[in-house]
Write a protein that holds these residues in place. Structure first.
Motif, PDB file in Angstrom:
ATOM      1  N   LYS A 414       4.328  67.493  44.351  1.00  0.00           N
ATOM      2  CA  LYS A 414       5.677  68.079  44.384  1.00  0.00           C
ATOM      3  C   LYS A 414       6.016  68.531  45.811  1.00  0.00           C
ATOM      4  O   LYS A 414       7.149  68.359  46.287  1.00  0.00           O
ATOM      5  CB  LYS A 414       5.733  69.277  43.417  1.00  0.00           C
ATOM      6  N   SER A 419       9.364  65.755  44.114  1.00  0.00           N
ATOM      7  CA  SER A 419       9.516  65.479  42.681  1.00  0.00           C
ATOM      8  C   SER A 419       8.224  65.809  41.957  1.00  0.00           C
ATOM      9  O   SER A 419       7.142  65.737  42.538  1.00  0.00           O
ATOM     10  CB  SER A 419       9.826  63.999  42.431  1.00  0.00           C
ATOM     11  N   THR A 420       8.341  66.152  40.691  1.00  0.00           N
ATOM     12  CA  THR A 420       7.143  66.290  39.883  1.00  0.00           C
ATOM     13  C   THR A 420       6.605  64.901  39.578  1.00  0.00           C
ATOM     14  O   THR A 420       7.298  63.890  39.772  1.00  0.00           O
ATOM     15  CB  THR A 420       7.439  67.011  38.556  1.00  0.00           C
ATOM     16  N   LEU A 422       6.136  63.538  36.674  1.00  0.00           N
ATOM     17  CA  LEU A 422       6.943  62.903  35.636  1.00  0.00           C
ATOM     18  C   LEU A 422       8.287  62.430  36.178  1.00  0.00           C
ATOM     19  O   LEU A 422       8.756  61.341  35.825  1.00  0.00           O
ATOM     20  CB  LEU A 422       7.161  63.875  34.473  1.00  0.00           C
ATOM     21  N   GLN A 423       8.908  63.228  37.048  1.00  0.00           N
ATOM     22  CA  GLN A 423      10.183  62.826  37.654  1.00  0.00           C
ATOM     23  C   GLN A 423      10.008  61.559  38.489  1.00  0.00           C
ATOM     24  O   GLN A 423      10.828  60.637  38.428  1.00  0.00           O
ATOM     25  CB  GLN A 423      10.736  63.956  38.522  1.00  0.00           C
ATOM     26  N   TYR A 424       8.934  61.517  39.273  1.00  0.00           N
ATOM     27  CA  TYR A 424       8.672  60.352  40.118  1.00  0.00           C
ATOM     28  C   TYR A 424       8.432  59.112  39.259  1.00  0.00           C
ATOM     29  O   TYR A 424       8.989  58.032  39.522  1.00  0.00           O
ATOM     30  CB  TYR A 424       7.457  60.620  41.011  1.00  0.00           C
ATOM     31  N   THR A 426       9.428  58.544  36.179  1.00  0.00           N
ATOM     32  CA  THR A 426      10.693  58.157  35.534  1.00  0.00           C
ATOM     33  C   THR A 426      11.594  57.402  36.500  1.00  0.00           C
ATOM     34  O   THR A 426      12.194  56.375  36.140  1.00  0.00           O
ATOM     35  CB  THR A 426      11.425  59.409  34.997  1.00  0.00           C
ATOM     36  N   ASN A 427      11.684  57.893  37.729  1.00  0.00           N
ATOM     37  CA  ASN A 427      12.530  57.227  38.731  1.00  0.00           C
ATOM     38  C   ASN A 427      12.041  55.809  39.017  1.00  0.00           C
ATOM     39  O   ASN A 427      12.837  54.866  39.113  1.00  0.00           O
ATOM     40  CB  ASN A 427      12.555  58.041  40.030  1.00  0.00           C
ATOM     41  N   LYS A 467      19.887  59.900  33.246  1.00  0.00           N
ATOM     42  CA  LYS A 467      19.780  59.718  34.699  1.00  0.00           C
ATOM     43  C   LYS A 467      21.104  59.233  35.315  1.00  0.00           C
ATOM     44  O   LYS A 467      21.543  59.740  36.351  1.00  0.00           O
ATOM     45  CB  LYS A 467      18.662  58.708  34.999  1.00  0.00           C
TER      46      LYS A 467
END
Length: 483
Positions: A414, A419-420, A422-424, A426-427, A467
Protein backbone atom coordinates in the motif's frame (compact mmCIF):
# COMPACT_ATOMS: atom_id res chain seq x y z
CA UNK A 1 -2.89 -39.12 16.29
CA UNK A 2 -5.88 -41.46 15.97
CA UNK A 3 -9.49 -40.89 16.93
CA UNK A 4 -9.85 -41.47 20.69
CA UNK A 5 -12.78 -43.80 21.37
CA UNK A 6 -14.16 -44.81 24.78
CA UNK A 7 -16.24 -48.02 24.75
CA UNK A 8 -18.76 -48.41 27.58
CA UNK A 9 -20.79 -51.60 28.20
CA UNK A 10 -21.57 -53.59 31.36
CA UNK A 11 -21.40 -56.90 29.47
CA UNK A 12 -17.74 -57.95 29.33
CA UNK A 13 -18.15 -60.27 26.31
CA UNK A 14 -19.89 -57.54 24.28
CA UNK A 15 -17.35 -54.92 25.36
CA UNK A 16 -14.37 -57.14 24.51
CA UNK A 17 -15.88 -58.13 21.18
CA UNK A 18 -16.38 -54.48 20.21
CA UNK A 19 -12.82 -53.65 21.28
CA UNK A 20 -11.36 -56.51 19.19
CA UNK A 21 -13.51 -55.65 16.18
CA UNK A 22 -12.43 -51.98 16.18
CA UNK A 23 -8.83 -52.83 17.03
CA UNK A 24 -8.47 -55.16 14.03
CA UNK A 25 -9.97 -52.86 11.38
CA UNK A 26 -7.57 -50.75 9.27
CA UNK A 27 -9.87 -48.12 7.74
CA UNK A 28 -9.57 -45.53 10.49
CA UNK A 29 -6.82 -44.97 13.09
CA UNK A 30 -8.23 -45.41 16.59
CA UNK A 31 -7.02 -45.16 20.19
CA UNK A 32 -9.30 -47.35 22.29
CA UNK A 33 -10.17 -47.41 25.99
CA UNK A 34 -12.90 -49.41 27.72
CA UNK A 35 -15.17 -48.92 30.76
CA UNK A 36 -17.53 -51.45 32.38
CA UNK A 37 -20.10 -48.94 33.64
CA UNK A 38 -21.00 -45.23 33.78
CA UNK A 39 -19.02 -44.54 36.97
CA UNK A 40 -15.89 -46.12 35.48
CA UNK A 41 -16.39 -44.13 32.25
CA UNK A 42 -16.75 -40.77 34.02
CA UNK A 43 -13.63 -41.44 36.12
CA UNK A 44 -11.66 -42.11 32.94
CA UNK A 45 -12.96 -38.85 31.45
CA UNK A 46 -10.94 -37.00 34.11
CA UNK A 47 -7.60 -38.01 32.59
CA UNK A 48 -8.46 -39.17 29.03
CA UNK A 49 -10.65 -37.02 26.85
CA UNK A 50 -12.15 -39.15 24.08
CA UNK A 51 -13.39 -37.83 20.76
CA UNK A 52 -16.16 -40.43 20.68
CA UNK A 53 -18.03 -42.45 23.32
CA UNK A 54 -19.78 -45.62 22.19
CA UNK A 55 -22.10 -46.64 25.01
CA UNK A 56 -24.83 -49.13 25.77
CA UNK A 57 -27.79 -47.18 27.18
CA UNK A 58 -29.10 -50.13 29.24
CA UNK A 59 -26.69 -50.27 32.19
CA UNK A 60 -27.30 -50.78 35.92
CA UNK A 61 -27.22 -47.91 38.46
CA UNK A 62 -26.62 -45.10 35.92
CA UNK A 63 -28.03 -45.68 32.44
CA UNK A 64 -26.05 -44.73 29.33
CA UNK A 65 -28.04 -41.61 28.44
CA UNK A 66 -27.84 -40.18 31.97
CA UNK A 67 -24.07 -40.73 31.81
CA UNK A 68 -23.85 -39.03 28.42
CA UNK A 69 -25.96 -36.08 29.60
CA UNK A 70 -23.53 -35.59 32.49
CA UNK A 71 -20.49 -35.86 30.18
CA UNK A 72 -22.04 -33.55 27.58
CA UNK A 73 -22.24 -30.65 30.07
CA UNK A 74 -18.46 -30.60 30.45
CA UNK A 75 -17.49 -31.93 27.01
CA UNK A 76 -19.88 -30.57 24.36
CA UNK A 77 -17.43 -31.43 21.54
CA UNK A 78 -17.41 -35.15 22.36
CA UNK A 79 -19.44 -37.29 19.93
CA UNK A 80 -21.79 -39.99 21.23
CA UNK A 81 -22.82 -43.23 19.53
CA UNK A 82 -25.54 -45.10 21.40
CA UNK A 83 -25.91 -48.88 21.25
CA UNK A 84 -29.11 -50.54 22.37
CA UNK A 85 -30.84 -53.91 22.14
CA UNK A 86 -34.10 -52.23 21.14
CA UNK A 87 -35.48 -48.87 20.07
CA UNK A 88 -37.23 -46.84 22.76
CA UNK A 89 -39.01 -43.60 21.76
CA UNK A 90 -38.20 -41.83 25.03
CA UNK A 91 -34.53 -42.78 24.70
CA UNK A 92 -34.53 -41.52 21.11
CA UNK A 93 -35.95 -38.14 22.18
CA UNK A 94 -33.26 -37.72 24.87
CA UNK A 95 -30.60 -38.81 22.37
CA UNK A 96 -31.73 -36.11 19.92
CA UNK A 97 -31.30 -33.42 22.59
CA UNK A 98 -27.70 -34.58 23.04
CA UNK A 99 -27.04 -34.36 19.27
CA UNK A 100 -26.06 -38.04 19.34
CA UNK A 101 -23.97 -38.93 16.28
CA UNK A 102 -25.69 -42.28 15.76
CA UNK A 103 -28.13 -44.73 17.38
CA UNK A 104 -27.24 -48.37 16.64
CA UNK A 105 -29.14 -51.49 17.57
CA UNK A 106 -27.49 -54.74 18.62
CA UNK A 107 -25.91 -56.68 17.07
CA UNK A 108 -23.81 -53.75 15.85
CA UNK A 109 -23.30 -53.49 12.10
CA UNK A 110 -19.48 -53.40 11.78
CA UNK A 111 -19.39 -51.63 8.39
CA UNK A 112 -21.89 -49.01 9.52
CA UNK A 113 -20.00 -48.27 12.76
CA UNK A 114 -16.60 -48.01 11.07
CA UNK A 115 -18.03 -45.76 8.35
CA UNK A 116 -19.47 -43.46 11.01
CA UNK A 117 -16.18 -43.35 12.93
CA UNK A 118 -14.36 -42.55 9.71
CA UNK A 119 -16.69 -39.59 9.13
CA UNK A 120 -16.14 -38.33 12.69
CA UNK A 121 -12.37 -38.73 12.24
CA UNK A 122 -12.43 -36.63 9.06
CA UNK A 123 -14.54 -34.00 10.81
CA UNK A 124 -12.04 -33.91 13.70
CA UNK A 125 -9.15 -33.48 11.28
CA UNK A 126 -10.91 -30.59 9.51
CA UNK A 127 -11.57 -28.86 12.84
CA UNK A 128 -7.95 -29.34 13.91
CA UNK A 129 -6.69 -27.83 10.66
CA UNK A 130 -9.01 -24.87 11.16
CA UNK A 131 -7.70 -24.34 14.72
CA UNK A 132 -4.10 -24.65 13.54
CA UNK A 133 -4.75 -22.05 10.84
CA UNK A 134 -5.95 -19.59 13.49
CA UNK A 135 -2.83 -20.25 15.58
CA UNK A 136 -0.64 -19.78 12.50
CA UNK A 137 -2.26 -16.38 11.89
CA UNK A 138 -1.63 -15.47 15.51
CA UNK A 139 2.04 -16.43 15.19
CA UNK A 140 2.84 -14.77 11.89
CA UNK A 141 0.42 -11.82 11.97
CA UNK A 142 0.77 -10.88 15.65
CA UNK A 143 -1.68 -8.32 16.95
CA UNK A 144 -3.07 -7.74 13.45
CA UNK A 145 -5.12 -10.92 13.84
CA UNK A 146 -7.29 -11.56 16.90
CA UNK A 147 -9.28 -14.82 16.57
CA UNK A 148 -11.89 -14.25 19.28
CA UNK A 149 -13.69 -17.33 17.98
CA UNK A 150 -10.74 -19.53 19.09
CA UNK A 151 -12.51 -21.27 21.98
CA UNK A 152 -11.02 -22.91 25.06
CA UNK A 153 -12.61 -26.21 24.07
CA UNK A 154 -11.03 -26.44 20.61
CA UNK A 155 -7.66 -25.43 22.11
CA UNK A 156 -8.01 -28.13 24.76
CA UNK A 157 -8.83 -30.69 22.10
CA UNK A 158 -5.65 -29.85 20.22
CA UNK A 159 -3.45 -29.52 23.32
CA UNK A 160 -4.70 -31.91 26.04
CA UNK A 161 -1.57 -31.77 28.21
CA UNK A 162 -0.39 -29.19 30.75
CA UNK A 163 3.03 -28.06 29.52
CA UNK A 164 4.14 -26.26 26.37
CA UNK A 165 7.35 -25.33 24.67
CA UNK A 166 7.62 -23.08 21.65
CA UNK A 167 10.74 -23.63 19.58
CA UNK A 168 11.96 -21.47 16.67
CA UNK A 169 14.55 -22.32 14.03
CA UNK A 170 15.71 -21.08 10.65
CA UNK A 171 14.67 -24.03 8.50
CA UNK A 172 12.48 -24.51 5.42
CA UNK A 173 9.14 -26.34 5.73
CA UNK A 174 10.34 -29.51 3.93
CA UNK A 175 13.20 -29.99 6.39
CA UNK A 176 11.05 -28.78 9.30
CA UNK A 177 8.55 -31.60 8.71
CA UNK A 178 11.36 -34.15 9.21
CA UNK A 179 12.37 -32.37 12.43
CA UNK A 180 8.76 -32.45 13.63
CA UNK A 181 8.73 -36.24 13.36
CA UNK A 182 11.93 -36.43 15.40
CA UNK A 183 10.49 -34.15 18.10
CA UNK A 184 7.19 -36.08 18.14
CA UNK A 185 9.12 -39.20 19.15
CA UNK A 186 9.81 -37.57 22.54
CA UNK A 187 6.63 -35.57 23.18
CA UNK A 188 2.87 -36.22 23.18
CA UNK A 189 1.96 -33.57 20.60
CA UNK A 190 4.02 -31.45 18.22
CA UNK A 191 2.70 -29.04 15.57
CA UNK A 192 4.84 -27.21 13.05
CA UNK A 193 4.24 -23.85 11.34
CA UNK A 194 6.51 -22.62 8.53
CA UNK A 195 6.91 -19.37 6.67
CA UNK A 196 9.63 -18.91 4.06
CA UNK A 197 12.88 -20.18 5.63
CA UNK A 198 11.49 -19.89 9.15
CA UNK A 199 9.71 -22.54 11.27
CA UNK A 200 8.00 -22.69 14.64
CA UNK A 201 7.34 -25.90 16.62
CA UNK A 202 4.63 -25.92 19.28
CA UNK A 203 5.19 -28.83 21.66
CA UNK A 204 2.63 -30.10 24.20
CA UNK A 205 3.60 -32.62 26.90
CA UNK A 206 2.37 -33.98 30.24
CA UNK A 207 5.51 -34.17 32.43
CA UNK A 208 7.35 -31.08 33.66
CA UNK A 209 10.94 -30.84 32.42
CA UNK A 210 13.54 -28.13 33.01
CA UNK A 211 14.62 -25.63 30.38
CA UNK A 212 18.13 -27.10 30.40
CA UNK A 213 16.81 -30.62 29.74
CA UNK A 214 14.54 -29.42 26.95
CA UNK A 215 17.28 -27.33 25.34
CA UNK A 216 19.70 -30.25 25.42
CA UNK A 217 17.13 -32.59 23.87
CA UNK A 218 16.15 -30.14 21.13
CA UNK A 219 19.75 -29.24 20.27
CA UNK A 220 20.50 -32.95 19.90
CA UNK A 221 17.36 -33.46 17.78
CA UNK A 222 18.24 -30.44 15.61
CA UNK A 223 21.80 -31.79 15.12
CA UNK A 224 23.45 -28.66 16.49
CA UNK A 225 21.23 -26.23 14.55
CA UNK A 226 20.61 -22.94 16.37
CA UNK A 227 17.15 -22.69 17.92
CA UNK A 228 15.30 -20.55 20.43
CA UNK A 229 12.82 -21.83 23.02
CA UNK A 230 10.21 -20.61 25.47
CA UNK A 231 8.50 -22.79 28.08
CA UNK A 232 5.01 -22.07 29.44
CA UNK A 233 2.24 -24.08 31.08
CA UNK A 234 -1.43 -24.54 30.38
CA UNK A 235 -2.92 -23.42 33.69
CA UNK A 236 -4.77 -20.76 31.74
CA UNK A 237 -4.74 -22.69 28.50
CA UNK A 238 -7.01 -20.53 26.34
CA UNK A 239 -5.32 -17.25 27.25
CA UNK A 240 -1.89 -18.85 26.84
CA UNK A 241 -2.52 -19.90 23.24
CA UNK A 242 -4.42 -16.75 22.29
CA UNK A 243 -1.44 -14.72 23.54
CA UNK A 244 1.07 -17.01 21.85
CA UNK A 245 2.80 -14.00 20.26
CA UNK A 246 4.53 -13.35 23.60
CA UNK A 247 6.24 -16.75 23.97
CA UNK A 248 7.02 -16.53 20.25
CA UNK A 249 8.84 -13.23 20.85
CA UNK A 250 10.69 -14.77 23.80
CA UNK A 251 11.84 -17.71 21.66
CA UNK A 252 13.01 -15.37 18.86
CA UNK A 253 15.07 -13.34 21.31
CA UNK A 254 16.43 -16.53 22.88
CA UNK A 255 17.64 -17.64 19.45
CA UNK A 256 19.38 -14.34 18.71
CA UNK A 257 20.99 -14.21 22.16
CA UNK A 258 22.19 -17.82 21.90
CA UNK A 259 24.38 -16.84 18.92
CA UNK A 260 26.08 -13.83 20.50
CA UNK A 261 29.46 -13.85 22.32
CA UNK A 262 28.23 -12.43 25.67
CA UNK A 263 28.01 -13.86 29.19
CA UNK A 264 25.05 -15.93 30.34
CA UNK A 265 24.16 -13.33 32.97
CA UNK A 266 23.96 -10.60 30.29
CA UNK A 267 21.77 -12.81 28.14
CA UNK A 268 19.42 -13.47 31.05
CA UNK A 269 19.23 -9.78 32.02
CA UNK A 270 18.53 -8.78 28.42
CA UNK A 271 15.88 -11.45 27.96
CA UNK A 272 14.18 -10.36 31.19
CA UNK A 273 14.09 -6.71 30.09
CA UNK A 274 12.74 -7.59 26.64
CA UNK A 275 10.00 -9.73 28.23
CA UNK A 276 8.90 -6.68 30.25
CA UNK A 277 8.94 -4.41 27.19
CA UNK A 278 7.78 -6.93 24.51
CA UNK A 279 8.95 -6.42 20.92
CA UNK A 280 6.18 -3.96 20.07
CA UNK A 281 8.40 -0.81 20.21
CA UNK A 282 10.90 -2.42 17.81
CA UNK A 283 8.08 -3.63 15.55
CA UNK A 284 6.64 -0.11 15.40
CA UNK A 285 10.01 1.24 14.24
CA UNK A 286 10.17 -1.35 11.47
CA UNK A 287 6.60 -0.55 10.43
CA UNK A 288 7.37 3.22 10.29
CA UNK A 289 5.00 3.89 13.20
CA UNK A 290 7.71 4.99 15.66
CA UNK A 291 10.80 7.16 15.18
CA UNK A 292 14.26 5.78 15.89
CA UNK A 293 14.94 8.49 18.47
CA UNK A 294 11.72 7.71 20.35
CA UNK A 295 12.54 4.00 20.28
CA UNK A 296 16.09 4.51 21.59
CA UNK A 297 14.75 6.76 24.37
CA UNK A 298 12.46 3.99 25.59
CA UNK A 299 15.06 1.23 25.17
CA UNK A 300 18.13 2.98 26.62
CA UNK A 301 18.79 2.33 30.30
CA UNK A 302 21.13 5.01 31.73
CA UNK A 303 21.81 2.76 34.72
CA UNK A 304 23.42 0.10 32.51
CA UNK A 305 26.61 0.22 30.48
CA UNK A 306 26.81 0.63 26.68
CA UNK A 307 27.37 -3.10 25.88
CA UNK A 308 24.10 -3.98 27.65
CA UNK A 309 22.10 -1.29 25.85
CA UNK A 310 23.59 -2.30 22.51
CA UNK A 311 22.80 -5.98 23.17
CA UNK A 312 19.20 -5.07 24.04
CA UNK A 313 18.62 -2.96 20.92
CA UNK A 314 20.43 -5.42 18.63
CA UNK A 315 18.40 -8.36 19.93
CA UNK A 316 15.07 -6.53 19.81
CA UNK A 317 15.65 -5.14 16.32
CA UNK A 318 16.75 -8.46 14.82
CA UNK A 319 14.02 -10.51 16.54
CA UNK A 320 11.37 -7.99 15.44
CA UNK A 321 12.69 -8.12 11.87
CA UNK A 322 12.48 -11.92 11.82
CA UNK A 323 8.97 -11.77 13.28
CA UNK A 324 7.42 -9.35 10.77
CA UNK A 325 9.48 -10.15 7.66
CA UNK A 326 9.52 -13.90 8.23
CA UNK A 327 13.11 -14.09 6.97
CA UNK A 328 15.87 -15.73 8.98
CA UNK A 329 19.48 -14.60 8.64
CA UNK A 330 22.23 -17.25 8.86
CA UNK A 331 23.96 -17.47 12.29
CA UNK A 332 27.30 -16.37 10.82
CA UNK A 333 25.66 -13.23 9.38
CA UNK A 334 24.09 -12.38 12.74
CA UNK A 335 27.38 -12.87 14.56
CA UNK A 336 29.34 -10.84 11.98
CA UNK A 337 26.79 -8.01 12.14
CA UNK A 338 26.96 -7.94 15.95
CA UNK A 339 30.76 -7.88 16.13
CA UNK A 340 31.11 -5.23 13.43
CA UNK A 341 28.53 -2.88 14.95
CA UNK A 342 29.42 -3.38 18.63
CA UNK A 343 32.67 -1.48 18.06
CA UNK A 344 30.82 1.57 16.69
CA UNK A 345 28.38 2.06 19.60
CA UNK A 346 29.61 4.20 22.51
CA UNK A 347 26.57 6.18 23.64
CA UNK A 348 22.94 7.00 22.91
CA UNK A 349 23.78 8.92 19.73
CA UNK A 350 25.87 6.15 18.18
CA UNK A 351 23.21 3.63 19.21
CA UNK A 352 20.67 5.63 17.18
CA UNK A 353 23.08 5.70 14.24
CA UNK A 354 23.48 1.92 14.49
CA UNK A 355 19.71 1.48 14.43
CA UNK A 356 19.37 3.79 11.41
CA UNK A 357 22.15 2.00 9.53
CA UNK A 358 20.67 -1.41 10.32
CA UNK A 359 17.17 -0.42 9.21
CA UNK A 360 18.54 1.04 5.99
CA UNK A 361 20.32 -2.25 5.33
CA UNK A 362 17.08 -4.19 5.80
CA UNK A 363 15.01 -1.73 3.78
CA UNK A 364 17.33 -1.93 0.76
CA UNK A 365 15.31 -4.77 -0.70
CA UNK A 366 12.07 -2.82 -0.17
CA UNK A 367 13.11 0.63 -1.41
CA UNK A 368 12.76 1.71 -5.06
CA UNK A 369 15.84 3.10 -6.79
CA UNK A 370 15.76 6.28 -8.87
CA UNK A 371 15.42 4.18 -12.03
CA UNK A 372 12.61 1.98 -10.72
CA UNK A 373 8.97 2.60 -9.94
CA UNK A 374 8.85 0.00 -7.17
CA UNK A 375 11.32 -1.80 -4.92
CA UNK A 376 12.51 -5.22 -6.07
CA UNK A 377 10.17 -7.05 -3.68
CA UNK A 378 7.06 -5.08 -4.68
CA UNK A 379 8.02 -5.32 -8.36
CA UNK A 380 8.16 -9.12 -7.91
CA UNK A 381 4.78 -9.05 -6.18
CA UNK A 382 3.20 -6.98 -8.96
CA UNK A 383 4.67 -9.29 -11.59
CA UNK A 384 3.26 -12.33 -9.81
CA UNK A 385 -0.19 -10.72 -9.55
CA UNK A 386 -0.13 -9.73 -13.24
CA UNK A 387 0.80 -13.28 -14.27
CA UNK A 388 -1.72 -15.07 -12.02
CA UNK A 389 -4.60 -12.56 -11.98
CA UNK A 390 -6.83 -14.98 -13.88
CA UNK A 391 -6.56 -17.51 -11.03
CA UNK A 392 -7.64 -17.58 -7.38
CA UNK A 393 -4.76 -15.84 -5.60
CA UNK A 394 -4.43 -14.45 -2.09
CA UNK A 395 -2.03 -12.08 -0.35
CA UNK A 396 -0.48 -15.03 1.54
CA UNK A 397 0.34 -16.72 -1.78
CA UNK A 398 2.18 -13.65 -3.08
CA UNK A 399 3.97 -13.20 0.25
CA UNK A 400 5.24 -16.79 0.15
CA UNK A 401 6.47 -16.30 -3.44
CA UNK A 402 8.60 -13.25 -2.55
CA UNK A 403 9.57 -14.57 0.93
CA UNK A 404 8.02 -11.92 3.15
CA UNK A 405 5.50 -11.79 5.98
CA UNK A 406 1.92 -11.22 4.65
CA UNK A 407 1.13 -8.36 7.04
CA UNK A 408 4.42 -6.63 6.18
CA UNK A 409 3.75 -7.11 2.45
CA UNK A 410 0.28 -5.60 2.90
CA UNK A 411 1.83 -2.54 4.54
CA UNK A 412 4.66 -1.87 2.08
CA UNK A 413 2.45 -2.76 -0.93
CA UNK A 414 0.00 0.00 0.00
CA UNK A 415 2.88 2.38 0.84
CA UNK A 416 4.56 1.94 -2.57
CA UNK A 417 1.65 1.39 -4.96
CA UNK A 418 -0.98 3.50 -3.23
CA UNK A 419 -3.44 0.58 -3.50
CA UNK A 420 -4.28 -2.36 -1.31
CA UNK A 421 -3.53 -5.83 -2.63
CA UNK A 422 -7.21 -6.40 -3.46
CA UNK A 423 -7.58 -3.01 -5.17
CA UNK A 424 -4.49 -3.67 -7.30
CA UNK A 425 -5.68 -7.19 -8.22
CA UNK A 426 -9.14 -5.86 -9.17
CA UNK A 427 -7.64 -3.12 -11.33
CA UNK A 428 -5.42 -5.63 -13.16
CA UNK A 429 -8.35 -7.97 -13.76
CA UNK A 430 -10.62 -5.20 -15.07
CA UNK A 431 -7.89 -3.86 -17.37
CA UNK A 432 -7.49 -7.36 -18.83
CA UNK A 433 -11.28 -7.69 -19.15
CA UNK A 434 -11.46 -4.45 -21.12
CA UNK A 435 -8.70 -5.57 -23.50
CA UNK A 436 -10.33 -8.97 -23.87
CA UNK A 437 -13.75 -7.51 -24.72
CA UNK A 438 -12.28 -4.96 -27.14
CA UNK A 439 -10.25 -7.63 -28.98
CA UNK A 440 -12.94 -10.34 -28.84
CA UNK A 441 -16.39 -8.68 -28.81
CA UNK A 442 -18.06 -12.01 -29.58
CA UNK A 443 -17.12 -13.46 -26.15
CA UNK A 444 -19.94 -13.97 -23.67
CA UNK A 445 -19.87 -12.31 -20.25
CA UNK A 446 -19.36 -15.74 -18.67
CA UNK A 447 -16.22 -16.32 -20.77
CA UNK A 448 -14.79 -12.88 -20.00
CA UNK A 449 -15.43 -13.36 -16.28
CA UNK A 450 -13.82 -16.82 -16.24
CA UNK A 451 -10.70 -15.67 -18.12
CA UNK A 452 -10.12 -12.74 -15.76
CA UNK A 453 -10.43 -14.60 -12.47
CA UNK A 454 -14.12 -14.24 -11.60
CA UNK A 455 -16.28 -17.28 -10.84
CA UNK A 456 -19.57 -15.76 -12.00
CA UNK A 457 -20.69 -13.28 -14.63
CA UNK A 458 -23.01 -11.59 -12.13
CA UNK A 459 -20.17 -10.84 -9.70
CA UNK A 460 -17.94 -9.63 -12.55
CA UNK A 461 -20.80 -7.39 -13.74
CA UNK A 462 -21.16 -5.92 -10.22
CA UNK A 463 -17.40 -5.22 -9.86
CA UNK A 464 -17.18 -3.75 -13.37
CA UNK A 465 -20.14 -1.40 -12.83
CA UNK A 466 -18.74 -0.36 -9.46
CA UNK A 467 -15.45 0.63 -11.11
CA UNK A 468 -16.67 2.25 -14.36
CA UNK A 469 -20.27 3.24 -13.56
CA UNK A 470 -21.63 1.32 -16.57
CA UNK A 471 -22.13 -2.34 -17.47
CA UNK A 472 -19.53 -4.31 -19.50
CA UNK A 473 -21.83 -4.30 -22.55
CA UNK A 474 -22.43 -0.56 -22.26
CA UNK A 475 -18.67 -0.03 -22.01
CA UNK A 476 -18.09 -2.14 -25.13
CA UNK A 477 -20.75 -0.22 -27.06
CA UNK A 478 -19.16 3.05 -25.99
CA UNK A 479 -15.75 1.82 -27.16
CA UNK A 480 -17.17 0.85 -30.57
CA UNK A 481 -18.77 4.28 -30.98
CA UNK A 482 -15.43 5.98 -30.26
CA UNK A 483 -13.53 3.99 -32.92
Amino acid sequence: MGLKVLLVDDEYIVLKGLEIMLGEQKEVALELMTAMDAVDAMEKMDFWQPDVIIADINMPEVDGLTMLEEIYRGNPECKFIIVSGYEDQEYLKRALRLHVADYLTKPVDKACLIHRLKEIGEEKQTKQQHTLLKIRLLLFSGERFQPRELTDDEIRRLFPDTYFALCTAGVFSSEAEKLRYRIAAYFDNCYMFSQNNWSVFLINYSVRISEEELRSLLEETFSGMACGICLFNGENLGAGIRNITLPYQTALCDLVLSLLPVSQSMKESTAERITERTLQPAVKVLMFEYSISDYINTAYDPGRDTPFNFLLVFTEALAAYIMIAGIYLPPETILQLYRAQAETVHDKKTLSLFMEKTLNFWYDSFTPTEQEQYSSKIAMACGYIDLHSGQDIALEQVAAYISINPSYLSYIFKKETGSTFLQYLTNIRLQKACRLMADNPELSLDEVAARTGYHSASYFHKIFRGKFGISPRQWLQKERNCT
